[in-house]
Design an enzyme around this catalytic site. Structure first.
Site: not given
Ligand code: F6R
Length: 240
Positions: A67, A136, A138, A143
């Site tokens: 990313d 979380n 990811h 996400e």
């Protein structure tokens, strides 16, 4: 999933490094999938040390990063291209033209995402993918709620992700709101995956990964459906 529990962050970095080094030595043309963030810093240090002292060569290796932040150019110290150059690429003998990090500052992000995905496919896909995990769940910057069918795309970062990453910036206002990320389907096409999990802030995520079900609301859970995943977790992440 194979789970390796280690004592410390140092051990985690060394264990992951051994796996990468072994792969590169066995298959010099390996395509590595690489992650940024705090977790893989120790791994990259180990790879650099081994390159300098043990001579492992990256001349024929190519790499694709997961990313990049939208809006940052590669010479911005907060960009993931800059991170990779600083932590790994500048210190081993990989050719820069074989290193790929999505570009955060193109005119047409959608087109760039497609080009990135196509290039990765043309090169035969990732042989060994390094992953970290967000609190979380990811992976990449996918996400919770991201489709398991997703390919490289522009994603919006959750506030909690921007807060978690604000430690690398002067203030949270400087953390970009969007990123380009390989999709879940892109990641799942990797032939082998190492997921590194370190520290107390990842304890809940690790427990959810190990005990929860496969669900798009917890992106990393898809890894349970992959045939070759090794999770390396340190004591702080595992807890009691
Ligand atoms: C980074 C990436 C992210 C990180 C995750 C954990 O390229 O794709 O999924 O791996 O946010 O970040 P750290 O390691 O900083 O806790």
């Amino acid at each position: 999933m194979k789970i390796i529990k280690v004592e410390s962050y140092d051990q985690l970095s060394k264990t992951a490094a051994e796996m990468v080094i072994e792969k590169v030595r066995r298959e010099p043309k390996t395509v590595l999938g690489l992650a940024t963030g705090g977790t893989p810093v120790g791994l990259y240090k180990e790879l650099v040390k081994d390159h300098q002292n043990g001579g492992t060569s990256y001349k024929e290796v190519s790499s694709f990063n997961l990313d990049e932040y939208v809006g940052l150019s590669g010479d911005d110290p907060n960009s993931y291209r800059y991170f990779m150059d600083e932590h790994l690429f500048n210190h081993v003998d990989i050719s820069k033209e074989n290193t790929h990090v999505p570009l955060g500052n193109t005119e047409d992000h959608q087109q760039h995402c497609q080009d990135y995905e196509n290039l990765l496919k043309e090169r035969g896909g990732v042989d060994l993918q390094i992953l970290g995990i967000g609190p979380n769940g990811h992976i990449g910057f996918n996400e919770p709620g991201t489709s398991f069918q997703s390919e490289t795309q522009v994603v919006e970062l959750m506030d909690s992700t921007r807060e978690a990453n604000a430690r690398f910036f002067n203030s949270i206002d400087e953390v970009p709101t969007h990123a380009i990320s390989m999709g879940i389907a892109t990641i799942m096409r990797s032939k082998e995956i190492i997921l590194m999990v370190s520290g107390e802030t990842k304890r809940e995520a690790l427990a959810q990964l190990l005990n929860g079900e496969v669900n798009e609301n917890f992106p990393a859970s898809i890894l349970k459906n992959h045939p070759n995943v090794t999770v390396i977790a340190d004591k702080d992440a595992v807890g009691e």
